[in-house]
Write an enzyme that holds these catalytic residues in place. Structure first.
Site, PDB file in Angstrom:
ATOM      1  N   LYS A   1     -15.614  11.705  -7.640  1.00  0.00           N
ATOM      2  CA  LYS A   1     -16.935  11.314  -8.129  1.00  0.00           C
ATOM      3  C   LYS A   1     -16.847   9.953  -8.813  1.00  0.00           C
ATOM      4  CE  LYS A   1     -17.221  15.090 -10.531  1.00  0.00           C
ATOM      5  NZ  LYS A   1     -17.619  16.273 -11.321  1.00  0.00           N
TER       6      LYS A   1
ATOM      7  N   THR B   1     -28.013  12.625 -18.483  1.00  0.00           N
ATOM      8  CA  THR B   1     -27.220  13.086 -17.341  1.00  0.00           C
ATOM      9  C   THR B   1     -26.268  14.226 -17.694  1.00  0.00           C
ATOM     10  OG1 THR B   1     -25.577  11.365 -17.823  1.00  0.00           O
ATOM     11  CG2 THR B   1     -27.297  10.822 -16.221  1.00  0.00           C
TER      12      THR B   1
ATOM     13  N   THR C   1     -24.152  16.924 -15.016  1.00  0.00           N
ATOM     14  CA  THR C   1     -24.098  16.487 -13.623  1.00  0.00           C
ATOM     15  C   THR C   1     -22.920  17.100 -12.865  1.00  0.00           C
ATOM     16  OG1 THR C   1     -22.963  14.486 -14.386  1.00  0.00           O
ATOM     17  CG2 THR C   1     -25.306  14.304 -13.910  1.00  0.00           C
ATOM     18  N   GLY C   2     -21.749  17.133 -13.488  1.00  0.00           N
ATOM     19  CA  GLY C   2     -20.573  17.654 -12.786  1.00  0.00           C
ATOM     20  C   GLY C   2     -20.704  19.132 -12.469  1.00  0.00           C
ATOM     21  N   CYS C   3     -21.145  19.915 -13.432  1.00  0.00           N
ATOM     22  CA  CYS C   3     -21.355  21.347 -13.223  1.00  0.00           C
ATOM     23  C   CYS C   3     -22.384  21.572 -12.124  1.00  0.00           C
ATOM     24  CB  CYS C   3     -21.846  22.017 -14.506  1.00  0.00           C
ATOM     25  SG  CYS C   3     -20.792  21.769 -15.941  1.00  0.00           S
TER      26      CYS C   3
END
Length: 272
Positions: A179, A210, A213-215
């Site tokens: 990412k 933000t 976002t990763g989850c």
């Protein structure tokens, strides 16, 4: 085990709780609902967390994590599993053992730090993530900080993302999404299995809200895999969903607000 006729696909998240509702288990379940599957959860840790950061974290006993997992998988079954915050080597190894015995795609988000820079993984757990957890992954989804933490490779530009992918793949996941959200320019991610590459680009929105976002991305990938998409299709669809969620992110509290997990339901978009 298969679901009852007419039941939606079943996706399990194994992760920590975010009391602020923007990341962790809460983000995972919101994503799953928005995209049309039945979300289930194994809570690995409880955090005191808000828009300003993480004020405290308490991991659950291994026995509690194992019992939750077995309770869900043995009765209800799963069609994909997503992992997030695992905190300690003992938890990582326990979850890796459970995943290895589960016949379903696995998306591993190797959570190391929060959006605010708070540590969520003990340094002593890194070897367990590398040697036990990553080999179970159908797809691993590290950000650039987590790539550096796990491999020592520091990415300063798009040109370094291919090296980062190879470094993570060396630990055994079938695919990796590097990412590139921390780079400047477009929001670019690289999906690779070591021979096949897919570059995914999206506009970078001028929105500081933000959190999660990763989850959200990892959960959306798990959802699409449970719905029968291939890995490249699932990642592309998840990228589209999380891009919309970032664009719709909103202020909450005095710090970094969350992405809007329900944007596809309320504003139109790639829902079910």
């Amino acid at each position: 085990m298969t679901g009852a006729p007419g039941a939606p696909p079943r996706v399990l998240t194994v992760a920590g709780s975010d009391s602020g509702g923007g990341a962790g288990i809460q983000a995972d379940l919101k994503t799953m609902l928005a995209l049309g599957v039945h979300g289930m959860s194994v809570v690995t840790a409880v955090t005191a967390q808000n828009s300003l950061g993480v004020q405290g974290a308490w991991e659950l006993p291994v026995e509690a994590v194992r019992a939750q997992y077995r309770s869900v998988v043995d009765d209800i079954g799963v069609e994909a599993v997503k992992t997030g915050m695992l905190a300690s080597a003992e938890l990582v190894e326990t979850v890796a053992e459970l995943l290895a015995a589960t016949d379903a795609p696995v998306v591993v988000d190797p959570v190391g730090v929060s959006k605010h820079g708070d540590p969520l993984l003990a340094a002593t757990a890194l070897d367990s993530v590398r040697e036990r957890l990553l080999p179970t992954a159908t797809v691993a989804t590290p950000n650039l900080d987590e790539v550096a933490q796990l491999t020592g490779v520091r990415v300063e530009s798009e040109a370094g993302m291919r090296e980062a992918a190879q470094a993570v793949l060396a630990y055994g996941p079938r695919w990796v999404v590097i990412k590139g959200g921390h780079l400047s320019g477009d929001a670019v991610d690289l999906l690779s299995d070591g021979s096949e590459e897919h570059w995914l680009r999206a506009p970078r929105y001028d929105n500081r809200h933000t959190h999660g976002t990763g989850c959200t991305l990892a959960s959306a990938i798990a959802v699409r895999l449970a719905q029968g998409l291939t890995v490249p299709e699932a990642v592309a669809a998840a990228k589209e969903y999380v891009t919309g969620a970032i664009a719709a992110g909103f202020a909450l509290g005095g710090g970094i607000g969350p992405v809007d997990h329900g944007w596809a339901l309320t504003r139109g978009g790639p829902a079910v």
